[in-house]
Scaffold this active site. Structure first.
Site, PDB file in Angstrom:
ATOM      1  N   HIS A  13      -7.607 -11.649  -8.580  1.00  0.00           N
ATOM      2  CA  HIS A  13      -6.658 -10.936  -9.435  1.00  0.00           C
ATOM      3  C   HIS A  13      -5.727 -10.146  -8.529  1.00  0.00           C
ATOM      4  O   HIS A  13      -6.173  -9.482  -7.599  1.00  0.00           O
ATOM      5  CB  HIS A  13      -7.423  -9.985 -10.374  1.00  0.00           C
ATOM      6  N   ALA A 194      -1.629  -6.229  -2.375  1.00  0.00           N
ATOM      7  CA  ALA A 194      -2.120  -6.683  -1.067  1.00  0.00           C
ATOM      8  C   ALA A 194      -3.464  -6.052  -0.704  1.00  0.00           C
ATOM      9  O   ALA A 194      -3.779  -5.877   0.483  1.00  0.00           O
ATOM     10  CB  ALA A 194      -1.080  -6.406   0.033  1.00  0.00           C
ATOM     11  N   ARG A 195      -4.231  -5.689  -1.716  1.00  0.00           N
ATOM     12  CA  ARG A 195      -5.541  -5.040  -1.514  1.00  0.00           C
ATOM     13  C   ARG A 195      -5.432  -3.683  -0.808  1.00  0.00           C
ATOM     14  O   ARG A 195      -6.408  -3.168  -0.279  1.00  0.00           O
ATOM     15  CB  ARG A 195      -6.507  -5.951  -0.725  1.00  0.00           C
ATOM     16  N   LEU A 196      -4.211  -3.126  -0.780  1.00  0.00           N
ATOM     17  CA  LEU A 196      -4.045  -1.787  -0.186  1.00  0.00           C
ATOM     18  C   LEU A 196      -4.244  -0.752  -1.299  1.00  0.00           C
ATOM     19  O   LEU A 196      -3.339   0.019  -1.646  1.00  0.00           O
ATOM     20  CB  LEU A 196      -2.659  -1.655   0.465  1.00  0.00           C
ATOM     21  N   HIS A 197      -5.413  -0.799  -1.888  1.00  0.00           N
ATOM     22  CA  HIS A 197      -5.708   0.054  -3.045  1.00  0.00           C
ATOM     23  C   HIS A 197      -5.667   1.534  -2.665  1.00  0.00           C
ATOM     24  O   HIS A 197      -5.836   1.895  -1.499  1.00  0.00           O
ATOM     25  CB  HIS A 197      -7.096  -0.274  -3.600  1.00  0.00           C
TER      26      HIS A 197
END
Ligand SMILES: Cc1cc2nc3c(=O)[nH]c(=O)nc-3n(C[C@H](O)[C@H](O)[C@H](O)COP(=O)(O)O)c2cc1C
Length: 216
Positions: A13, A194-197
């Site tokens: 996701h 970009a999964r840079l949560h």
């Protein structure tokens, strides 16, 4: 034996509805929790008050299950259960717990850690009296966690209590009641591109809360 395979490695996701910035965070994590909870509720999340409660034995053997938060205020987070259950046995031996809410509709997770106390009998009985009658009878019929040979004996017990308490209020079983989690940390997680949560950890230091951004 037939091999078991679930094709999950490509499930992915893309997060990133919005960012989370320190300047937008309320200094009080209880306040942030209330704001996030309200958003989760209006987003259509089913049972936004459901959370995963992790407990552990004193020698570090963990267990985790969903429970329903039934009250939240500056005193903590309340839920109700059977005092003979596995979670209750673990809590009695080790009062440190962790709680996780996952609100997928708004791409947010909240992690809470803290310690736990039983609520007063008054709080337990008051809440019990507000439950639907069927749930009240269910609490009498179920010895949570005890093995059953089939469902029938429990259904039979339910009927017996239905008759026993006919035309009267169902009292709170002596083995049923609430717990209050007193948070010592909160972590707010917002899914981002970009999964840079974004992750912010609140740690209680005397009477104030420090706020630290964590790598995702
Ligand atoms: C969405 C959801 C909410 C639940 N809420 C509660 C609850 O509020 N209290 C409770 O005792 N069990 C609740 N359960 C059942 C628990 O997950 C668990 O099966 C039960 O409490 C026994 O756990 P234990 O054997 O680890 O003590 C819920 C389960 C689900 C899936």
């Amino acid at each position: 034996m037939e091999s078991i395979h679930l094709p999950v490695k490509d499930l992915r996701h893309e997060y990133g509805n919005r960012g989370l910035h320190k300047k937008d965070l309320h200094p009080n994590p209880f306040q942030v929790f209330v704001e996030w909870f309200k958003e989760a509720k209006v987003s259509g999340t089913i049972e936004p008050n459901a959370f995963f409660l992790a407990t552990a034995t004193p020698n570090g053997h963990p267990s985790c299950r969903a429970v329903l938060m039934k009250h939240f205020d500056e005193e903590g987070l309340f839920f109700f259960t059977n005092y003979g259950s596995r979670k209750a046995i673990e809590i009695t031996a080790n009062p440190y717990v962790a709680a996780t809410f996952w609100w997928s509709n708004i791409e947010r997770q909240v992690r809470i850690e803290g310690y736990i106390e039983k609520t007063s009998e008054e709080i337990s009985t008051r809440y019990f009296s507000q439950r639907p009658r069927k749930s009240q009878l269910g609490a009498w019929a179920s010895m949570q966690g005890i093995p059953l040979p089939s469902k029938a004996p429990m259904e039979e017990k339910y009927k017996q209590y239905e008759e026993k308490f006919e035309k009267q209020e169902v009292p709170c079983p002596p083995y049923w009641g609430g717990y209050r989690i007193i948070p010592t940390t909160f972590e707010f997680w917002q899914g981002s591109e970009a999964r840079l949560h974004d992750r912010f950890l609140y740690l209680k230091e005397k009477d104030t809360w420090s706020i630290t951004r964590l790598s995702p």
